[in-house]
Design a protein around this motif. Structure first.
Motif, PDB file in Angstrom:
ATOM      1  N   UNK A 256     -22.015  -0.055  44.204  1.00  0.00           N
ATOM      2  CA  UNK A 256     -21.155  -0.907  45.014  1.00  0.00           C
ATOM      3  C   UNK A 256     -22.033  -1.774  45.891  1.00  0.00           C
ATOM      4  N   UNK A 257     -21.718  -3.080  45.946  1.00  0.00           N
ATOM      5  CA  UNK A 257     -22.457  -3.989  46.815  1.00  0.00           C
ATOM      6  C   UNK A 257     -21.954  -3.860  48.249  1.00  0.00           C
ATOM      7  N   UNK A 258     -22.890  -3.875  49.184  1.00  0.00           N
ATOM      8  CA  UNK A 258     -22.591  -3.846  50.616  1.00  0.00           C
ATOM      9  C   UNK A 258     -23.386  -4.991  51.241  1.00  0.00           C
TER      10      UNK A 258
ATOM     11  N   UNK B 226     -28.227  -7.151  52.756  1.00  0.00           N
ATOM     12  CA  UNK B 226     -27.857  -7.057  51.331  1.00  0.00           C
ATOM     13  C   UNK B 226     -28.270  -5.682  50.839  1.00  0.00           C
ATOM     14  N   UNK B 227     -27.264  -4.848  50.617  1.00  0.00           N
ATOM     15  CA  UNK B 227     -27.517  -3.470  50.213  1.00  0.00           C
ATOM     16  C   UNK B 227     -26.649  -3.124  49.019  1.00  0.00           C
ATOM     17  N   UNK B 228     -27.056  -2.064  48.339  1.00  0.00           N
ATOM     18  CA  UNK B 228     -26.273  -1.521  47.228  1.00  0.00           C
ATOM     19  C   UNK B 228     -26.112  -0.034  47.476  1.00  0.00           C
TER      20      UNK B 228
ATOM     21  N   UNK C 151     -23.422   6.949  46.309  1.00  0.00           N
ATOM     22  CA  UNK C 151     -23.286   7.312  47.712  1.00  0.00           C
ATOM     23  C   UNK C 151     -24.503   7.063  48.586  1.00  0.00           C
ATOM     24  N   UNK C 152     -25.618   6.667  48.008  1.00  0.00           N
ATOM     25  CA  UNK C 152     -26.841   6.424  48.782  1.00  0.00           C
ATOM     26  C   UNK C 152     -27.043   4.914  48.905  1.00  0.00           C
TER      27      UNK C 152
ATOM     28  N   UNK D  31     -32.703   2.910  41.636  1.00  0.00           N
ATOM     29  CA  UNK D  31     -32.216   3.791  40.566  1.00  0.00           C
ATOM     30  C   UNK D  31     -31.283   3.115  39.572  1.00  0.00           C
ATOM     31  N   UNK D  32     -30.512   2.140  39.995  1.00  0.00           N
ATOM     32  CA  UNK D  32     -29.628   1.445  39.057  1.00  0.00           C
ATOM     33  C   UNK D  32     -30.422   0.559  38.102  1.00  0.00           C
TER      34      UNK D  32
END
Length: 142
Positions: free
Chosen positions: A86-88, A93-95, A99-100, A113-114
């Motif tokens: 999920x983009x945050x 700019x975070x992913x 859950x991490x 990791x993705x």
């Protein structure tokens, strides 16, 4: 040299979804394909309001290379569709991956990791694709 169009990307996505992902990804009609210049990348995938966008460069060194790149981006489509990623955008700019949270600007790209999953699946997806071509020699649709 292989030139990419929105139409060819949509057709290839549909075929790869069926062949490599057993039709489990969202249909190509739910994917926004954008062809244009990208800095330092062959393609990228991002979640947008109504689905997923795949941005592709206009040309690739070969059609097989294009297919490898598109399959990599389709792993990201799978990650978004299954809620693994999920983009945050706040505070940076975070992913969020399982859950991490990962700050894209501060984390080495090769340690995300993705991306490890997408690059890790590239070779297997390509081998599966090549095996298909060997068993279906008359299929010139790729």
């Amino acid at each position: 040299m292989y030139t990419t169009t929105v139409r060819s990307a949509r057709i290839t996505y549909t075929k790869l979804n069926r062949l490599l992902f057993e039709g489990k990804l969202p249909p190509s009609s739910q994917i926004v394909f954008d062809i244009g210049g990208i800095n330092n990348s062959w393609a990228y995938c991002q979640k947008i309001k109504d689905g997923v966008k795949i941005k592709l460069t206009p040309t690739y060194k070969s059609k097989h290379f294009f297919i490898t790149i598109l399959a990599h981006e389709m792993v990201h489509v799978k990650q978004y569709a299954k809620g693994e990623m999920k983009d945050i955008f706040r505070p940076a700019r975070m992913v969020k991956w399982h859950g991490v949270k990962y700050n894209i600007e501060e984390t080495d790209y090769w340690e995300l990791p993705f991306e490890i999953e997408a690059y890790g699946r590239e070779k297997g997806l390509y081998i599966k694709f090549m095996n298909y071509l060997r068993t279906m020699p008359g299929d010139d649709t790729f």
